[in-house]
Design a protein around this motif. Structure first.
Motif, mmCIF file in Angstrom:
data_model
loop_
_atom_site.group_PDB
_atom_site.id
_atom_site.type_symbol
_atom_site.label_atom_id
_atom_site.label_comp_id
_atom_site.label_asym_id
_atom_site.label_seq_id
_atom_site.Cartn_x
_atom_site.Cartn_y
_atom_site.Cartn_z
ATOM 1 N N ARG A 93 0.844 -1.185 0.000
ATOM 2 C CA ARG A 93 0.000 0.000 0.000
ATOM 3 C C ARG A 93 0.880 1.236 0.000
ATOM 4 N N HIS A 94 0.327 2.295 -0.560
ATOM 5 C CA HIS A 94 1.076 3.545 -0.577
ATOM 6 C C HIS A 94 1.140 4.127 0.821
ATOM 7 N N PRO A 95 2.241 4.795 1.172
ATOM 8 C CA PRO A 95 2.361 5.392 2.502
ATOM 9 C C PRO A 95 1.281 6.433 2.731
ATOM 10 N N ALA A 101 -1.741 -12.821 -0.930
ATOM 11 C CA ALA A 101 -1.649 -11.645 -0.055
ATOM 12 C C ALA A 101 -1.330 -10.389 -0.855
ATOM 13 N N VAL A 102 -0.455 -10.508 -1.859
ATOM 14 C CA VAL A 102 -0.106 -9.362 -2.693
ATOM 15 C C VAL A 102 -1.319 -8.907 -3.508
ATOM 16 N N LEU A 103 -2.071 -9.855 -4.045
ATOM 17 C CA LEU A 103 -3.280 -9.503 -4.789
ATOM 18 C C LEU A 103 -4.289 -8.788 -3.895
ATOM 19 N N ALA A 104 -4.402 -9.240 -2.641
ATOM 20 C CA ALA A 104 -5.321 -8.576 -1.717
ATOM 21 C C ALA A 104 -4.888 -7.138 -1.439
ATOM 22 N N VAL A 105 -3.567 -6.905 -1.369
ATOM 23 C CA VAL A 105 -3.077 -5.541 -1.147
ATOM 24 C C VAL A 105 -3.431 -4.648 -2.321
ATOM 25 N N ALA A 156 -5.756 -5.134 -4.523
ATOM 26 C CA ALA A 156 -7.209 -5.047 -4.718
ATOM 27 C C ALA A 156 -7.857 -4.130 -3.693
ATOM 28 N N HIS A 157 -7.077 -3.653 -2.728
ATOM 29 C CA HIS A 157 -7.627 -2.758 -1.715
ATOM 30 C C HIS A 157 -8.100 -1.463 -2.372
ATOM 31 N N GLY A 158 -9.325 -1.052 -2.065
ATOM 32 C CA GLY A 158 -9.893 0.148 -2.661
ATOM 33 C C GLY A 158 -10.635 -0.106 -3.952
ATOM 34 N N LYS A 159 -10.635 -1.337 -4.442
ATOM 35 C CA LYS A 159 -11.360 -1.695 -5.659
ATOM 36 C C LYS A 159 -12.548 -2.576 -5.292
ATOM 37 N N LEU A 206 -1.454 -6.962 -13.158
ATOM 38 C CA LEU A 206 -2.601 -7.822 -13.430
ATOM 39 C C LEU A 206 -3.890 -7.208 -12.890
ATOM 40 N N VAL A 207 -3.865 -6.753 -11.639
ATOM 41 C CA VAL A 207 -5.059 -6.151 -11.050
ATOM 42 C C VAL A 207 -5.423 -4.866 -11.788
ATOM 43 N N ASN A 208 -4.431 -4.091 -12.181
ATOM 44 C CA ASN A 208 -4.714 -2.853 -12.905
ATOM 45 C C ASN A 208 -5.320 -3.147 -14.275
#
Length: 643
Positions: A10-12, A368-372, A374-377, A403-405
């Motif tokens: 996630r972005h800071p 776990a990376v995909l969940a990060v 996908a946060h906010g989507k 991929l998520v983008n």
């Protein structure tokens, strides 16, 4: 599957932490390196324009005047038409006629003009003499004005170039590190998905920077440097920021290529300045990204100037890492994806004490990376990130973020704000195969050939005992592929048995075998399959010791797998030409054996092959359940194993 790197997180949030010192006051005045103000930017163009305008005004005569020849002029004087004349010492004549017309002419100075003078006096013409010698100061200025403008332009350009070097020549040797104070790095280990083992290794740096007295009490010394090694895109830079964030210390970030530039000695000077800045802000972390750009192996013999400059920079870096006081609380972090290119002196204990490998994420870490990301989507109910993680072996954090983008972009194109499972599948195909072109239509015979080819792959994957299950089969062209058979591994594999590799060869050659069974000949569509199968068979013989002819001998490349085999590795093979001949024969044997196995198995299932090819031509895309249904529900898969 080779992918690239960058670690997802996630972005800071950017919030300040209480109890930390504020930013140092910014110096007054204009910072060096910024563009000049608006007035200075337009001063030179305006000056040049005014100069040109003045030159043109002085060069262009006022009003319009007729140009007469000398004969015509004397004739008009004799006719009494001339009223006034103005004659210069160069023989230039300007005047007016009695009807008001202005004229100019030139008197030949080589001739005797005394007769013209008497003629002018006889006709009572008003004569005015004018001298051009000497000239006024303004005239002289206009003559030399272009030269003055050029000299001024050169002087101005020189000063601008000097200021562009970050404050002049005195600042060339300053390091170009991005200095982030203690309240800035708010990336934490919690923002880095997965990689628990890597976090545990680098946590020693955090503990040492937070409480160095614990190490001093036990007589232990903290790590001087930690170098993170791994494929591109796995998040080495993000992990370094997380270390600084957890330790709440200053973070000085610089790339290896920023040390060496066109000036000799600049690199060593910048290294000294970098560590001097780190000492001022101790405790602090110095992060050198892509350290292989400056820390590559030093070579002997004749050296070019650029190589010598790089070696001087490396020597200075080695000296600084040896020279700084370890109690000062300075730790050097570095990242590279070329560990084989680093100089051994850089990796010895006392400089970089730890070498941490940051591998590609496993299945659980990918989820776990995909969940990060996908946060906010907004995800639809049919989205299963665990299934997507299974379908993306070998993807790095950067690939998963892409991929998520891509899935979100597909949803936007469809006029939706919700990402579905189909969007993720389409994005995966886009990343692996390329963009699907609707206009790339196949001829009818090509369409049937692709359907037969992909049906061969799918049936072999369903019939072989150790092969991964089929997830989807399509004959829609995408990128360079005319069709695709996607297999979904049931679990993350780390070891590959001989049976699995033999089944893998049979599946890869299943498309070509189907063409041989149905059409009686192969085609160019199996070129990529043959290349991949040859790579697998070569590693089986050369590295895995799975050849009876060669025996339990392994000739593995020293290059890490994520870097690929270089030309130098090919030229320096650690075996003879005779051994290479045996390797070639064994590779060909394995491939012929796999092809014959696939042909025999598909001939026994010819009816199923034709049925699946017909379904593909009608529906274009089918999933793995259709393949199993074609083979017959409840029918155990028969495998033609090697005796």
């Amino acid at each position: 599957m080779t992918t690239r790197d960058r670690f997802p997180a996630r972005h800071p949030t950017g919030r300040a932490k209480p109890g930390l010192p504020p930013d140092p006051p910014k110096p007054a005045g204009r910072p060096p390196g910024l563009p000049p103000s608006g007035l200075r930017r337009w001063l030179l163009p305006v000056l040049v324009a005014v100069t040109l305008l003045l030159v043109l005004v002085t060069r262009v005569p006022s009003g319009t005047a007729d140009r007469y020849s000398y004969t015509d002029f004397t004739g008009r004087v004799g006719a009494g038409q001339v009223k006034t004349v103005e004659i210069t010492d160069k023989g230039a004549v300007s005047g007016t006629l009695k009807d008001g017309t202005k004229f100019t002419t030139q008197i030949p100075t080589a001739l005797d003009n005394s007769g013209l003078t008497r003629q002018l006096q006889t006709q009572q013409v008003e004569i005015t003499a004018k001298s051009t010698g000497g000239g006024s100061v303004l005239t002289t200025l206009f003559v030399f004005l272009p030269l003055i403008v050029l000299v001024g332009l050169f002087l101005w350009s020189g000063r601008a170039a000097s200021k562009a070097m970050t404050g002049g020549l005195s600042a060339i040797g300053r390091s170009r590190a991005k200095i982030i104070e203690a309240e800035r790095p708010n990336t934490r280990f919690a923002d880095v998905a997965g990689y628990e083992g890597v976090k545990q290794e680098v946590s020693e740096v955090v503990e040492y920077l937070r409480s160095p007295e614990r190490y001093a009490a036990a007589g232990a010394k903290g790590p001087r440097g930690v170098i993170m090694v791994g494929p591109p895109g796995t998040g080495k830079t993000l992990l370094a920021r997380a270390v600084a964030g957890e330790a709440e210390v200053a973070f000085l970030s610089v790339t290896g290529s920023a040390f060496v530039e066109m000036f000799v000695g600049v690199g060593a000077s910048r290294v000294r300045d970098l560590f001097e800045e780190a000492r001022k802000r101790a405790p602090s972390i110095v992060f050198i990204d892509e350290i292989d750009a400056v820390g590559a192996r030093r070579g002997g013999g004749a050296r070019l100037g650029g190589n010598d400059e790089r070696e001087q920079t490396l020597n200075q870096l080695l000296a600084e890492m040896d020279g700084f006081d370890q109690s000062a609380g300075i730790v050097v972090l570095a990242a590279t994806n070329r560990p084989d290119a680093l100089d051994p002196a850089l990796l010895r204990p006392g400089r970089f004490d730890r070498q941490v490998t940051v591998p590609l994420p496993n299945q659980a870490e990918r989820a776990a990376v995909l969940a990060v990301h996908a946060h906010g989507k907004t995800l639809a109910e049919d989205v299963d990130l665990g299934r997507t993680a299974r379908a993306t072996p070998g993807f790095s954090g950067a690939d998963l973020a892409n991929l998520v983008n891509e899935a979100a972009i597909n949803a936007v194109h469809a006029g939706r704000t919700v990402i579905t499972a189909l969007d993720l599948d389409t994005a995966r195909d886009r990343v692996l195969l390329g963009r699907r072109e609707p206009s790339n239509a196949l001829l009818p015979e090509e369409r049937r050939a692709v359907a037969v080819h992909e049906s061969g792959h799918a049936l072999m994957a369903a019939l072989c005992e150790h092969a991964d299950p089929v997830a989807k089969v399509t004959i829609l062209p995408a990128g360079m592929a005319l069709g695709a058979t996607e297999q979904l591994p049931e679990a993350e594999r780390h070891l590959y048995s001989e049976g699995y590799l033999e089944d893998l060869l049979a599946v890869q050659l299943g498309g070509r075998a189907a063409e041989l069974v149905v059409f009686g000949e192969g085609s160019s569509g199996a070129a990529n399959d043959l290349a991949n199968a040859t790579v697998v068979a070569t590693r089986m013989v050369r590295e895995f010791g799975l050849s009876a002819a060669l025996g339990p001998v392994g000739y593995a490349s020293g290059t890490p797998q994520y870097l690929g085999e270089s030309l130098e590795d090919r030229l320096r093979r650690p075996y003879s030409e005779q051994t290479q001949h045996v390797v070639d024969e064994e590779v060909a044997r394995l491939l012929r054996q796999a092809e014959q196995r696939a042909v025999d198995l598909l001939r026994g299932h010819r009816r199923h092959l034709d049925e699946l090819a017909g379904r593909l031509m009608a529906e274009e895309t089918v999933d793995g359940k259709v393949v199993l249904a074609v083979l017959g529900a409840g029918q155990p898969p028969t495998s033609l194993r090697k005796p």
